[in-house]
Design a protein around this motif. Structure first.
Motif, mmCIF file in Angstrom:
data_model
loop_
_atom_site.group_PDB
_atom_site.id
_atom_site.type_symbol
_atom_site.label_atom_id
_atom_site.label_comp_id
_atom_site.label_asym_id
_atom_site.label_seq_id
_atom_site.Cartn_x
_atom_site.Cartn_y
_atom_site.Cartn_z
ATOM 1 N N VAL A 110 12.885 3.348 -7.692
ATOM 2 C CA VAL A 110 12.161 2.116 -7.336
ATOM 3 C C VAL A 110 12.667 1.557 -6.006
ATOM 4 C CG1 VAL A 110 11.713 -0.280 -8.031
ATOM 5 C CG2 VAL A 110 11.612 1.555 -9.728
ATOM 6 N N VAL A 111 13.983 1.603 -5.792
ATOM 7 C CA VAL A 111 14.566 1.130 -4.529
ATOM 8 C C VAL A 111 14.035 1.949 -3.359
ATOM 9 C CG1 VAL A 111 16.715 0.978 -3.193
ATOM 10 C CG2 VAL A 111 16.663 0.160 -5.549
ATOM 11 N N VAL A 112 13.980 3.274 -3.523
ATOM 12 C CA VAL A 112 13.466 4.152 -2.464
ATOM 13 C C VAL A 112 11.997 3.855 -2.182
ATOM 14 C CG1 VAL A 112 12.906 6.551 -1.879
ATOM 15 C CG2 VAL A 112 15.134 5.993 -2.862
ATOM 16 N N VAL A 113 11.219 3.632 -3.234
ATOM 17 C CA VAL A 113 9.789 3.321 -3.078
ATOM 18 C C VAL A 113 9.601 2.075 -2.221
ATOM 19 C CG1 VAL A 113 7.783 2.418 -4.334
ATOM 20 C CG2 VAL A 113 8.940 4.472 -5.161
ATOM 21 N N TYR A 114 10.314 0.999 -2.556
ATOM 22 C CA TYR A 114 10.186 -0.239 -1.780
ATOM 23 C C TYR A 114 10.745 -0.082 -0.368
ATOM 24 C CZ TYR A 114 8.644 -2.890 -5.843
ATOM 25 O OH TYR A 114 7.917 -3.366 -6.913
ATOM 26 N N SER A 115 11.803 0.703 -0.216
ATOM 27 C CA SER A 115 12.393 0.928 1.109
ATOM 28 C C SER A 115 11.406 1.635 2.034
ATOM 29 C CB SER A 115 13.677 1.759 0.995
ATOM 30 O OG SER A 115 14.643 1.075 0.243
ATOM 31 N N LEU A 116 10.715 2.649 1.499
ATOM 32 C CA LEU A 116 9.699 3.348 2.300
ATOM 33 C C LEU A 116 8.573 2.402 2.703
ATOM 34 C CD1 LEU A 116 9.522 6.735 0.341
ATOM 35 C CD2 LEU A 116 10.390 6.404 2.660
ATOM 36 N N GLY A 117 8.189 1.507 1.779
ATOM 37 C CA GLY A 117 7.161 0.518 2.089
ATOM 38 C C GLY A 117 7.591 -0.424 3.197
ATOM 39 N N LEU A 118 8.825 -0.915 3.117
ATOM 40 C CA LEU A 118 9.345 -1.852 4.129
ATOM 41 C C LEU A 118 9.510 -1.174 5.486
ATOM 42 C CD1 LEU A 118 12.015 -3.655 1.916
ATOM 43 C CD2 LEU A 118 9.945 -4.699 2.857
ATOM 44 N N LEU A 158 2.425 8.322 10.069
ATOM 45 C CA LEU A 158 2.952 7.645 8.881
ATOM 46 C C LEU A 158 1.950 7.682 7.727
ATOM 47 C CD1 LEU A 158 4.900 4.539 10.261
ATOM 48 C CD2 LEU A 158 5.792 6.730 9.495
ATOM 49 N N SER A 159 0.666 7.572 8.058
ATOM 50 C CA SER A 159 -0.345 7.637 7.001
ATOM 51 C C SER A 159 -0.367 9.031 6.378
ATOM 52 C CB SER A 159 -1.732 7.300 7.550
ATOM 53 O OG SER A 159 -1.772 5.964 8.012
ATOM 54 N N ALA A 160 -0.229 10.048 7.227
ATOM 55 C CA ALA A 160 -0.187 11.418 6.704
ATOM 56 C C ALA A 160 1.021 11.602 5.794
ATOM 57 C CB ALA A 160 -0.142 12.414 7.857
ATOM 58 N N PHE A 161 2.172 11.085 6.221
ATOM 59 C CA PHE A 161 3.377 11.211 5.393
ATOM 60 C C PHE A 161 3.226 10.429 4.089
ATOM 61 C CE2 PHE A 161 7.418 9.275 4.026
ATOM 62 C CZ PHE A 161 8.103 10.425 3.652
ATOM 63 N N ASN A 162 2.780 9.187 4.196
ATOM 64 C CA ASN A 162 2.729 8.312 3.026
ATOM 65 C C ASN A 162 1.547 8.587 2.102
ATOM 66 O OD1 ASN A 162 5.078 6.621 3.500
ATOM 67 N ND2 ASN A 162 3.958 5.776 5.245
ATOM 68 N N ILE A 163 0.602 9.400 2.557
ATOM 69 C CA ILE A 163 -0.502 9.807 1.682
ATOM 70 C C ILE A 163 -0.336 11.258 1.258
ATOM 71 C CG2 ILE A 163 -2.995 10.174 1.509
ATOM 72 C CD1 ILE A 163 -3.395 7.819 3.415
ATOM 73 N N LEU A 164 -0.074 12.138 2.230
ATOM 74 C CA LEU A 164 0.000 13.574 1.915
ATOM 75 C C LEU A 164 1.250 13.939 1.123
ATOM 76 C CD1 LEU A 164 -1.322 15.201 5.213
ATOM 77 C CD2 LEU A 164 -2.560 14.780 3.085
ATOM 78 N N PHE A 165 2.411 13.376 1.481
ATOM 79 C CA PHE A 165 3.642 13.708 0.763
ATOM 80 C C PHE A 165 3.546 13.307 -0.713
ATOM 81 C CE2 PHE A 165 7.895 12.467 -0.735
ATOM 82 C CZ PHE A 165 8.515 13.716 -0.697
ATOM 83 N N PRO A 166 3.161 12.059 -1.027
ATOM 84 C CA PRO A 166 2.976 11.721 -2.450
ATOM 85 C C PRO A 166 1.887 12.554 -3.131
ATOM 86 C CG PRO A 166 3.103 9.725 -1.140
ATOM 87 C CD PRO A 166 2.987 10.869 -0.181
ATOM 88 N N THR A 167 0.797 12.834 -2.384
ATOM 89 C CA THR A 167 -0.294 13.623 -2.968
ATOM 90 C C THR A 167 0.179 15.021 -3.346
ATOM 91 O OG1 THR A 167 -1.965 12.409 -1.685
ATOM 92 C CG2 THR A 167 -2.624 14.538 -2.595
ATOM 93 N N ALA A 190 0.839 -1.202 0.000
ATOM 94 C CA ALA A 190 0.000 0.000 0.000
ATOM 95 C C ALA A 190 0.875 1.255 0.000
ATOM 96 C CB ALA A 190 -0.928 0.002 1.210
ATOM 97 N N ILE A 191 1.894 1.273 0.867
ATOM 98 C CA ILE A 191 2.804 2.427 0.923
ATOM 99 C C ILE A 191 3.610 2.528 -0.366
ATOM 100 C CG2 ILE A 191 4.838 3.384 2.092
ATOM 101 C CD1 ILE A 191 3.739 2.260 4.715
ATOM 102 N N SER A 192 4.080 1.388 -0.865
ATOM 103 C CA SER A 192 4.871 1.389 -2.102
ATOM 104 C C SER A 192 4.068 1.957 -3.263
ATOM 105 C CB SER A 192 5.335 -0.032 -2.437
ATOM 106 O OG SER A 192 6.200 -0.530 -1.440
ATOM 107 N N GLU A 193 2.782 1.629 -3.332
ATOM 108 C CA GLU A 193 1.959 2.147 -4.431
ATOM 109 C C GLU A 193 1.813 3.664 -4.351
ATOM 110 O OE1 GLU A 193 -1.943 1.258 -7.078
ATOM 111 O OE2 GLU A 193 -1.092 -0.247 -5.750
#
Length: 311
Positions: A145-153, A202-211, A108-111
């Protein structure tokens, strides 16, 4: 230590989408069809990009990564959900529940961040076309791509470690069709203040930052498109962004509705509907959106089919 001895729950019961027996079979067939389309669509997109040499560009490398994330995201949730439709009791062990929670959060975070990376790619392609290959090189694309998966993990590890500290006593019915954060926290017989704080932060960061990253990219893209004089040029620029914008709107809309509010405010049934969108519907729709609204993908598919016919 005495409090820890009260944690006796070794398995959970998933309430599922509905408790009406008459709806179990129709829903099973519906979601089975959706899952088959998801697997075929995302595997097909990955294979098409891999087999078509003219799709070997950073944009389609990111798209194939998104398809992989969608495939995994759906596979973490849907097979167990399908089994629950045909089982009398929807039981999941504590360890299986924590494992499902972990991988659900990873993808979910990776997406979220993959969609942001794709928006940045479109920004560079439209606003800085002459510098595109210098800025979005294959090396840079791989690091994205590495950063995306790292943030997810990292996010999934933080959430799951905190969840492992939570005590579960007698209540073990999860009001959801999979092991989700808020429904699990509602069952806790210990303090969940730290968990809810981490979920919101974390939800705010992982939703708001990408948004905000996506919005900033598209504001700059729109400004650049409006400076294009030819109607054909504007139309082409819009067409390269429209599929990505559709995917972003559906995914972030349902995700924000679910997680950017306290658990006490979130209506349970509405939460389930929102969850269905971002865990099951979006992974199915993404390959359809990108294939139906992308000229390069259509051409690559047509050429591949022609080549197969002549073999």
């Amino acid at each position: 230590m005495a409090e820890r001895n009260h944690s006796v729950v070794t398995q959970f019961i998933l309430a599922g989408l509905t408790d009406k027996p008459a709806l179990q079979l129709p829903l099973f067939l519906l979601f089975l069809g959706i899952y088959v389309l998801t697997v075929v669509g995302n595997l097909g997109m990955i294979a098409l990009i891999g087999l078509s040499s003219h799709l070997h560009t950073p944009m389609y490398y990111l798209l194939s990564s998104l398809s992989f994330i969608d495939l995994c995201h759906s596979t973490v949730i849907t097979p167990k959900m399908l089994v629950n439709f045909v089982n009398e009791k929807n039981i999941i062990s504590y360890s299986a529940c924590m494992t499902q929670l972990y991988f659900f959060i990873v993808f979910a975070i990776s997406e979220c961040h993959m969609l942001a990376a794709m928006a940045y790619d479109r920004y560079v392609a439209i606003c800085k076309p002459l510098l595109y290959h210098a800025i979005i090189s294959y090396r840079v694309c791989s690091w994205m791509v590495v950063v995306v998966y790292s943030l997810g993990l990292i996010g999934a590890t933080a959430h799951t470690v905190c969840m492992l500290r939570v005590l579960f006593c007698d209540a073990n019915v999860i009001n959801q069709y999979f092991c989700d954060l808020f429904p699990l926290l509602e069952l806790s017989c210990s303090s969940t203040f730290i968990n809810e704080l981490i979920v919101l932060c974390l939800s705010a960061f992982n939703i708001l930052f990408p948004t905000f990253s996506i919005l900033a990219s598209y504001v700059l893209i729109l400004a650049s498109i409006l400076r294009i004089r030819s109607t054909e040029g504007r139309s082409k620029a819009f067409s390269t962004c429209s599929s990505h914008m559709s995917a972003v709107a559906i995914f972030f809309g349902s995700l924000a509705f679910m997680y950017l509010q306290p658990s006490s405010v979130s209506p349970k049934d509405k939460g389930k509907v929102s969850s269905v969108f971002y865990t099951i519907i979006v992974p199915m729709m993404n390959p359809l959106i990108y294939s139906l609204r992308n000229k390069d993908v259509k051409v690559a598919l047509h050429k591949l089919l022609e080549k197969r016919c002549f073999l």
